[in-house]
Design an enzyme around this catalytic site. Sequence first.
Site, PDB file in Angstrom:
ATOM      1  N   ASP A   1       2.249  -7.763   0.390  1.00 39.75           N
ATOM      2  CA  ASP A   1       3.691  -7.745   0.589  1.00 39.75           C
ATOM      3  C   ASP A   1       3.975  -6.971   1.874  1.00 39.75           C
ATOM      4  O   ASP A   1       3.118  -6.241   2.377  1.00 39.75           O
ATOM      5  CB  ASP A   1       4.355  -7.086  -0.625  1.00 39.75           C
ATOM      6  CG  ASP A   1       5.872  -7.176  -0.592  1.00 39.75           C
ATOM      7  OD1 ASP A   1       6.412  -8.009   0.164  1.00 39.75           O
ATOM      8  OD2 ASP A   1       6.520  -6.414  -1.331  1.00 39.75           O
ATOM      9  N   LEU A   2       5.189  -7.110   2.381  1.00 38.42           N
ATOM     10  CA  LEU A   2       5.529  -6.475   3.658  1.00 38.42           C
ATOM     11  C   LEU A   2       6.332  -5.189   3.452  1.00 38.42           C
ATOM     12  O   LEU A   2       5.816  -4.092   3.624  1.00 38.42           O
ATOM     13  CB  LEU A   2       6.295  -7.477   4.536  1.00 38.42           C
ATOM     14  CG  LEU A   2       6.602  -7.071   5.975  1.00 38.42           C
ATOM     15  CD1 LEU A   2       5.353  -6.623   6.713  1.00 38.42           C
ATOM     16  CD2 LEU A   2       7.255  -8.244   6.707  1.00 38.42           C
ATOM     17  N   ASP A   3       7.586  -5.326   3.045  1.00 34.20           N
ATOM     18  CA  ASP A   3       8.445  -4.152   2.873  1.00 34.20           C
ATOM     19  C   ASP A   3       7.981  -3.308   1.690  1.00 34.20           C
ATOM     20  O   ASP A   3       7.806  -3.812   0.589  1.00 34.20           O
ATOM     21  CB  ASP A   3       9.894  -4.585   2.665  1.00 34.20           C
ATOM     22  CG  ASP A   3      10.464  -5.281   3.891  1.00 34.20           C
ATOM     23  OD1 ASP A   3      10.833  -4.587   4.847  1.00 34.20           O
ATOM     24  OD2 ASP A   3      10.511  -6.527   3.894  1.00 34.20           O
TER      25      ASP A   3
ATOM     26  N   ASP B   1       4.904  -3.843  -4.202  1.00 34.49           N
ATOM     27  CA  ASP B   1       5.596  -2.631  -4.631  1.00 34.49           C
ATOM     28  C   ASP B   1       6.717  -2.852  -5.640  1.00 34.49           C
ATOM     29  O   ASP B   1       7.106  -1.920  -6.340  1.00 34.49           O
ATOM     30  CB  ASP B   1       6.172  -1.892  -3.429  1.00 34.49           C
ATOM     31  CG  ASP B   1       7.332  -2.647  -2.782  1.00 34.49           C
ATOM     32  OD1 ASP B   1       7.164  -3.859  -2.503  1.00 34.49           O
ATOM     33  OD2 ASP B   1       8.394  -2.050  -2.562  1.00 34.49           O
TER      34      ASP B   1
END
Length: 254
Positions: free
Chosen positions: A27-29, A203
């Site tokens: 995932d990124l954020d 997250d």
Amino acid sequence: MPSASGAIASRLPKPPVALKKPALFLDLDGVLAPLAPTPDAVGPDARRTDVLTRLTDRLDGRVAIVSGRTLGEIDRISDGAARAASGVHGLQRRRGDGSFANRTPDPAVRRVVAAFDAFAAERPGVIVEDKTLSAGLHYRQAPDVSEEALVLAASLAEETGLALQPGSMVLELKTPGTDKGVALAAFMAEAPFKGAIPIMVGDDLTDEHGFEAAEALCGFGVLVGLERPTAARYRLEDVAAVLDWLDAITEAPA
């Protein structure tokens, strides 16, 4: 949404560094980049780009960013370091060979964007994100509107048939038919991921689909952040810990 009813994250160990033929789905954020007040506030980072570039080379291309952001935003923030990527919760997907597998936007997304714009116009701090395939209502800067926002989003989901995707201080209505778990499984059926061990690192609740898909394919999930029930098997504390772990993988013996 999947049921995040597994282990309590704070009790989970750190993931191993020595891995046999891993395929990493990141995932990124909140995982590769710290959460920010607004989507536009996140930008490229030299260390992140370097780690992703070396990791992709080390794993023969078996690295994909799997995010709720669009592919354009993924490329901007990762500085083009991600060859394979999935955007908008699986509605956009760029394979390892550079070809695309994108869904067609549901026309109802336009109606939702208009409704979200009207809602945000009367509530300072609320931000509308139009991704064409989906519409996001961000309220990190106006947390007091969370209940109103949820009522609106749930009502629109029922009226339009769009899928409601809650996230971290954001509610998204998207073209139905896929999620991060579906995207992970699609990557795993293709080169260079096929035959590898999938590891999903995420997250928030949108990543639980990915954790479950990784487990189903004999891999595992890694939750980043605070304690909560999760389908992930391991846990890392924050973005810095993720980058340190990925860096260690690039240096581990083959």
